[in-house]
Design a protein around this motif. Structure first.
Motif, PDB file in Angstrom:
ATOM      1  N   MET A   1       0.523  -0.772   0.311  1.00  0.00           N
ATOM      2  CA  MET A   1       0.295   0.344  -0.501  1.00  0.00           C
ATOM      3  C   MET A   1       1.329   1.144   0.098  1.00  0.00           C
ATOM      4  SD  MET A   1      -0.986  -0.424   4.555  1.00  0.00           S
ATOM      5  CE  MET A   1      -1.512   1.885   4.022  1.00  0.00           C
ATOM      6  N   THR A   2       0.480   2.768  -0.166  1.00  0.00           N
ATOM      7  CA  THR A   2       1.017   3.005  -0.722  1.00  0.00           C
ATOM      8  C   THR A   2      -0.245   4.440   0.378  1.00  0.00           C
ATOM      9  OG1 THR A   2      -0.293   4.811  -2.766  1.00  0.00           O
ATOM     10  CG2 THR A   2       1.764   3.738  -2.012  1.00  0.00           C
ATOM     11  N   GLY A   3       1.626   5.414   1.448  1.00  0.00           N
ATOM     12  CA  GLY A   3       0.697   6.450   1.479  1.00  0.00           C
ATOM     13  C   GLY A   3       1.738   7.326   2.221  1.00  0.00           C
ATOM     14  N   HIS A   4       1.859   8.428   3.821  1.00  0.00           N
ATOM     15  CA  HIS A   4       2.691   8.822   4.380  1.00  0.00           C
ATOM     16  C   HIS A   4       3.671   7.869   4.886  1.00  0.00           C
ATOM     17  CE1 HIS A   4       1.350  12.318   3.723  1.00  0.00           C
ATOM     18  NE2 HIS A   4       0.044  12.424   4.083  1.00  0.00           N
ATOM     19  N   LEU A   5       5.085   8.020   4.891  1.00  0.00           N
ATOM     20  CA  LEU A   5       6.331   7.528   5.156  1.00  0.00           C
ATOM     21  C   LEU A   5       6.287   7.537   7.126  1.00  0.00           C
ATOM     22  CD1 LEU A   5       8.595   5.193   4.997  1.00  0.00           C
ATOM     23  CD2 LEU A   5      10.204   7.291   4.919  1.00  0.00           C
ATOM     24  N   ARG A   6       5.765   6.357   7.530  1.00  0.00           N
ATOM     25  CA  ARG A   6       6.469   6.559   9.232  1.00  0.00           C
ATOM     26  C   ARG A   6       7.469   5.972   9.031  1.00  0.00           C
ATOM     27  NH1 ARG A   6       1.140   4.491   7.767  1.00  0.00           N
ATOM     28  NH2 ARG A   6       1.820   2.314   8.523  1.00  0.00           N
ATOM     29  N   VAL A   7       8.583   6.309  10.834  1.00  0.00           N
ATOM     30  CA  VAL A   7       9.239   5.989  10.743  1.00  0.00           C
ATOM     31  C   VAL A   7       9.925   6.547  12.277  1.00  0.00           C
ATOM     32  CG1 VAL A   7      12.587   5.462  10.709  1.00  0.00           C
ATOM     33  CG2 VAL A   7      10.934   6.207   8.291  1.00  0.00           C
ATOM     34  N   ALA A   8      10.165   5.065  12.602  1.00  0.00           N
ATOM     35  CA  ALA A   8       9.730   5.195  14.630  1.00  0.00           C
ATOM     36  C   ALA A   8      12.224   5.494  14.619  1.00  0.00           C
ATOM     37  CB  ALA A   8       9.992   3.761  15.496  1.00  0.00           C
ATOM     38  N   VAL A   9      12.348   6.220  15.317  1.00  0.00           N
ATOM     39  CA  VAL A   9      13.900   6.399  15.359  1.00  0.00           C
ATOM     40  C   VAL A   9      14.390   6.264  16.797  1.00  0.00           C
ATOM     41  CG1 VAL A   9      16.199   8.517  15.393  1.00  0.00           C
ATOM     42  CG2 VAL A   9      14.336   7.985  13.846  1.00  0.00           C
ATOM     43  N   VAL A  10      15.154   5.933  16.939  1.00  0.00           N
ATOM     44  CA  VAL A  10      15.552   5.716  18.707  1.00  0.00           C
ATOM     45  C   VAL A  10      16.779   5.954  19.209  1.00  0.00           C
ATOM     46  CG1 VAL A  10      15.619   3.065  20.280  1.00  0.00           C
ATOM     47  CG2 VAL A  10      13.951   3.341  18.328  1.00  0.00           C
ATOM     48  N   GLY A  11      17.036   6.849  19.669  1.00  0.00           N
ATOM     49  CA  GLY A  11      17.719   8.005  20.117  1.00  0.00           C
ATOM     50  C   GLY A  11      17.491   9.279  20.096  1.00  0.00           C
ATOM     51  N   SER A  12      17.577  10.414  20.874  1.00  0.00           N
ATOM     52  CA  SER A  12      17.726  11.282  19.989  1.00  0.00           C
ATOM     53  C   SER A  12      18.692  12.604  20.511  1.00  0.00           C
ATOM     54  CB  SER A  12      16.267  12.475  21.066  1.00  0.00           C
ATOM     55  OG  SER A  12      16.678  12.171  22.769  1.00  0.00           O
ATOM     56  N   ASP A  34       8.975  10.080  14.951  1.00  0.00           N
ATOM     57  CA  ASP A  34       8.666   9.387  16.035  1.00  0.00           C
ATOM     58  C   ASP A  34       9.656   8.985  16.693  1.00  0.00           C
ATOM     59  OD1 ASP A  34       5.810  10.676  15.897  1.00  0.00           O
ATOM     60  OD2 ASP A  34       4.886   8.535  16.359  1.00  0.00           O
ATOM     61  N   VAL A  35      10.819  10.136  17.568  1.00  0.00           N
ATOM     62  CA  VAL A  35      11.176   9.987  17.750  1.00  0.00           C
ATOM     63  C   VAL A  35      11.374  10.076  19.282  1.00  0.00           C
ATOM     64  CG1 VAL A  35      13.974  10.754  18.402  1.00  0.00           C
ATOM     65  CG2 VAL A  35      12.701  11.947  16.602  1.00  0.00           C
ATOM     66  N   PHE A  36      12.202   8.441  19.594  1.00  0.00           N
ATOM     67  CA  PHE A  36      11.815   8.061  21.011  1.00  0.00           C
ATOM     68  C   PHE A  36      13.179   8.076  21.842  1.00  0.00           C
ATOM     69  CE2 PHE A  36       8.747   5.889  18.902  1.00  0.00           C
ATOM     70  CZ  PHE A  36       7.634   5.749  19.017  1.00  0.00           C
ATOM     71  N   ASP A  37      13.180   7.763  22.516  1.00  0.00           N
ATOM     72  CA  ASP A  37      14.717   8.351  23.952  1.00  0.00           C
ATOM     73  C   ASP A  37      13.779   8.045  25.701  1.00  0.00           C
ATOM     74  OD1 ASP A  37      16.789   9.894  23.867  1.00  0.00           O
ATOM     75  OD2 ASP A  37      17.015   9.421  26.007  1.00  0.00           O
ATOM     76  N   ARG A  38      14.779   7.252  26.084  1.00  0.00           N
ATOM     77  CA  ARG A  38      14.481   6.294  27.570  1.00  0.00           C
ATOM     78  C   ARG A  38      14.755   7.620  28.672  1.00  0.00           C
ATOM     79  NH1 ARG A  38      18.157   5.222  31.717  1.00  0.00           N
ATOM     80  NH2 ARG A  38      20.595   5.558  30.862  1.00  0.00           N
ATOM     81  N   LEU A  39      15.470   8.902  27.723  1.00  0.00           N
ATOM     82  CA  LEU A  39      15.570  10.018  28.910  1.00  0.00           C
ATOM     83  C   LEU A  39      14.873  11.076  28.560  1.00  0.00           C
ATOM     84  CD1 LEU A  39      19.313  10.702  28.825  1.00  0.00           C
ATOM     85  CD2 LEU A  39      18.071   9.984  30.563  1.00  0.00           C
ATOM     86  N   PRO A  40      13.690  12.386  29.973  1.00  0.00           N
ATOM     87  CA  PRO A  40      13.083  12.746  29.099  1.00  0.00           C
ATOM     88  C   PRO A  40      13.536  14.049  28.381  1.00  0.00           C
ATOM     89  CG  PRO A  40      13.873  13.590  31.982  1.00  0.00           C
ATOM     90  CD  PRO A  40      14.443  12.444  31.419  1.00  0.00           C
ATOM     91  N   SER A  41      15.167  14.187  28.589  1.00  0.00           N
ATOM     92  CA  SER A  41      15.901  15.212  28.147  1.00  0.00           C
ATOM     93  C   SER A  41      16.576  14.262  26.399  1.00  0.00           C
ATOM     94  CB  SER A  41      16.407  15.868  28.191  1.00  0.00           C
ATOM     95  OG  SER A  41      17.864  14.585  29.250  1.00  0.00           O
ATOM     96  N   PHE A  76       9.213  11.319  22.402  1.00  0.00           N
ATOM     97  CA  PHE A  76       8.447  10.803  23.274  1.00  0.00           C
ATOM     98  C   PHE A  76       9.691  10.377  23.626  1.00  0.00           C
ATOM     99  CE2 PHE A  76       5.448  10.070  19.657  1.00  0.00           C
ATOM    100  CZ  PHE A  76       4.522   9.907  20.185  1.00  0.00           C
ATOM    101  N   GLY A  77       9.835  11.165  24.588  1.00  0.00           N
ATOM    102  CA  GLY A  77      10.716  10.892  25.949  1.00  0.00           C
ATOM    103  C   GLY A  77      10.307   9.874  27.269  1.00  0.00           C
ATOM    104  N   CYS A  78      11.557   9.616  27.929  1.00  0.00           N
ATOM    105  CA  CYS A  78      10.755   8.750  29.316  1.00  0.00           C
ATOM    106  C   CYS A  78      10.564   6.910  28.777  1.00  0.00           C
ATOM    107  CB  CYS A  78      10.066   9.266  30.364  1.00  0.00           C
ATOM    108  SG  CYS A  78      11.066  10.205  31.453  1.00  0.00           S
ATOM    109  N   VAL A  79      10.983   7.027  27.466  1.00  0.00           N
ATOM    110  CA  VAL A  79      10.475   5.684  26.914  1.00  0.00           C
ATOM    111  C   VAL A  79      11.727   4.748  26.396  1.00  0.00           C
ATOM    112  CG1 VAL A  79       8.601   3.972  24.686  1.00  0.00           C
ATOM    113  CG2 VAL A  79       7.827   6.388  25.725  1.00  0.00           C
ATOM    114  N   GLU A  80      11.662   4.155  27.186  1.00  0.00           N
ATOM    115  CA  GLU A  80      12.988   2.883  26.320  1.00  0.00           C
ATOM    116  C   GLU A  80      12.815   1.687  26.081  1.00  0.00           C
ATOM    117  OE1 GLU A  80      16.653   0.707  29.116  1.00  0.00           O
ATOM    118  OE2 GLU A  80      14.804   2.057  30.195  1.00  0.00           O
ATOM    119  N   LEU A  81      13.243   1.147  24.749  1.00  0.00           N
ATOM    120  CA  LEU A  81      13.235   0.084  24.159  1.00  0.00           C
ATOM    121  C   LEU A  81      13.762  -1.061  24.785  1.00  0.00           C
ATOM    122  CD1 LEU A  81      13.022  -0.893  21.133  1.00  0.00           C
ATOM    123  CD2 LEU A  81      15.301  -1.060  21.013  1.00  0.00           C
TER     124      LEU A  81
END
Length: 446
Positions: A1-12, A34-41, A76-81
């Motif tokens: 299917m086609t549509g907007h590309l959605r990518v998760a990046v782990v680490g800010s 969407d950028v994820f990091d285990r820290l709030p900063s 998305f801070g405070c989210v740990e892989l």
């Protein structure tokens, strides 16, 4: 299917945010990152690795801030892989995942006495004075007059410089209040910086090395005999402007060390063989070294004991395995081809790496930009117009688990709180909040 590309990046950190920027530039309008990091900063090593007395380098955070504020990017801070969300769950919700978690731990020396109280990784000391929440409760006994720093790279130089600066010099920086107070009561008078090879092989940048000679109350000394270059080292200095600059700076430190309150002794051709002490660090035993015919470091059998109440090892960073991903224990990176994660049978679909977890701890902050661009080019070439049907919004999963992720607006609350704290203490532009609860509270605007 086609549509907007959605990518998760782990680490800010820089690698992750440069990857987000490259995705927006290369994939075009409508891209969602969407950028994820285990820290709030956010900002990674720009916030927690750059020395507090180097504000010009920290200004890179302003550029990275612009990436986080681009339409289509969410934080998305405070989210740990591996703890809060799994690799499989990300792959169910995004067309691709880019892991950019950096190199978070230090390398060990592998010598007796390394686990004695008073023996630390320089990374822990850096995290402490940079206000990393994982290090907020660490205690560094700065009651010893002699400290040994093992390593002759820029991290070692940063550590030596912070140990040797006056509180007045650090007061306008962003170091946490408890760190500034500990440094104010420091009894350190002599710092020994120790390298296994000679001055032509040191990894300093000349600008940072030269900075040691500008400290208000510390002098630098190098033994004249340590500055003697063999033919190979002399040829290296002749061929490499950077090496030549380093050697010239250090040659200027071979005279009298002077009588300032603190002294930095730069020691070359010394290999640590044992950390000495009964119940705590009391010294460091080193062996005189030389280079053999093949250019390898070899011991001479000549030993020396250097007094030290604390030893800080700065012999390199390394990445740690990520939950479920392949990991090369020899090179300490995720095996990859141009950023494509490699499994036993070839590239793993839709999984990529960028930054130090991809190539190892090499280069400067800006190196991550071209590195991330390469990864993104390969990601887009692989995906083409293919898109997955997502299992659902990531927010639904986080809400179901009652995980209060830190959004970008929450981070701005924390940012404002640190700026306000500095103003209330008359301490420069920012004073970091270093404890987890204080950071979370500030994110909530409390």
């Amino acid at each position: 299917m086609t549509g907007h590309l959605r990518v998760a990046v782990v680490g800010s950190g820089p690698a992750g945010l440069y990857a987000a920027e490259a995705l927006l530039k290369q994939a075009g309008d409508g891209t969602r990152v969407d950028v994820f990091d285990r820290l709030p900063s956010p900002y990674g090593l720009v916030r927690y690795g750059v020395a507090p007395d180097h504000p010009s380098i920290k200004s890179i955070a302003r550029y990275l801030q612009g990436v986080l504020e681009r339409p289509g990017v969410r934080f998305f801070g405070c989210v740990e892989l591996g703890r809060d969300i799994t690799r499989a769950e990300l792959l169910e919700r995004y067309d691709a995942v880019v892991y950019a978690t950096g190199a978070m731990v230090d390398r060990h020396l592998g010598i007796p006495g390394e686990e004695l109280p008073g023996s630390f990784a320089a990374t822990d000391f850096v995290n402490w004075y940079c206000g990393h929440p994982d290090a907020a409760d660490l205690e560094f006994a700065l009651d010893a007059e002699d400290v040994a720093v093992i390593g002759v790279g820029n991290v070692a130089v940063d550590v030596v410089r912070i140990l040797s600066r006056t509180v007045a010099e650090l007061r306008t920086t962003d170091v946490p209040e408890q760190v500034l107070d500990a440094l104010a009561h420091s009894r350190v008078k002599r710092v020994h910086m120790i390298g296994r090879r000679g001055p032509a092989h040191a990894k300093f940048t000349t600008k940072e090395l030269r900075e040691l000679g500008t400290l208000a109350e510390a002098t630098v000394h190098v033994r004249p005999e340590d500055m003697e270059l063999d033919a190979a080292s002399a040829a290296l200095a002749e061929a490499d402007r950077h090496v030549r600059g380093n050697v010239k700076v250090m040659a200027g430190w071979t005279g009298s060390p002077g009588d300032r309150p603190r002294r930095i002794d730069v020691r070359f051709w010394r290999a640590p063989v044992e950390i000495l002490g009964s119940g705590k660090v009391e010294g460091l035993r080193v062996e005189r070294t030389l280079l053999d015919a093949s250019g390898r470091v070899t011991g001479t059998g000549e030993f020396e004991d250097i007094p030290a109440g604390m030893v800080l090892r700065s012999v390199g960073y390394q990445s740690v395995p990520l939950a479920g991903l392949p990991f090369d224990e020899r090179t300490k990176v995720v095996p990859n081809d141009g950023g494509r994660v490699l499994g036993p049978d070839g590239p793993l679909p839709r999984e990529y790496v960028a930054g130090w977890v991809k190539r190892g701890p090499t280069g400067v902050v800006g190196t991550n930009k071209s590195d991330a661009a390469e990864t993104v080019r390969n990601l887009l070439a692989d995906l083409g117009d293919a898109r997955i049907e997502p299992a659902g919004p990531i927010e639904d999963l986080l809400d179901a688990r009652e995980l209060p992720a830190v959004q970008y607006a929450d981070w701005l609350n924390l940012d404002a709180a640190e700026i306000a704290l500095a103003r209330s203490l008359d301490r420069g532009e920012r004073v970091k909040l270093a404890r987890w609860e204080a950071m979370r509270s500030a994110c909530r605007g409390a």
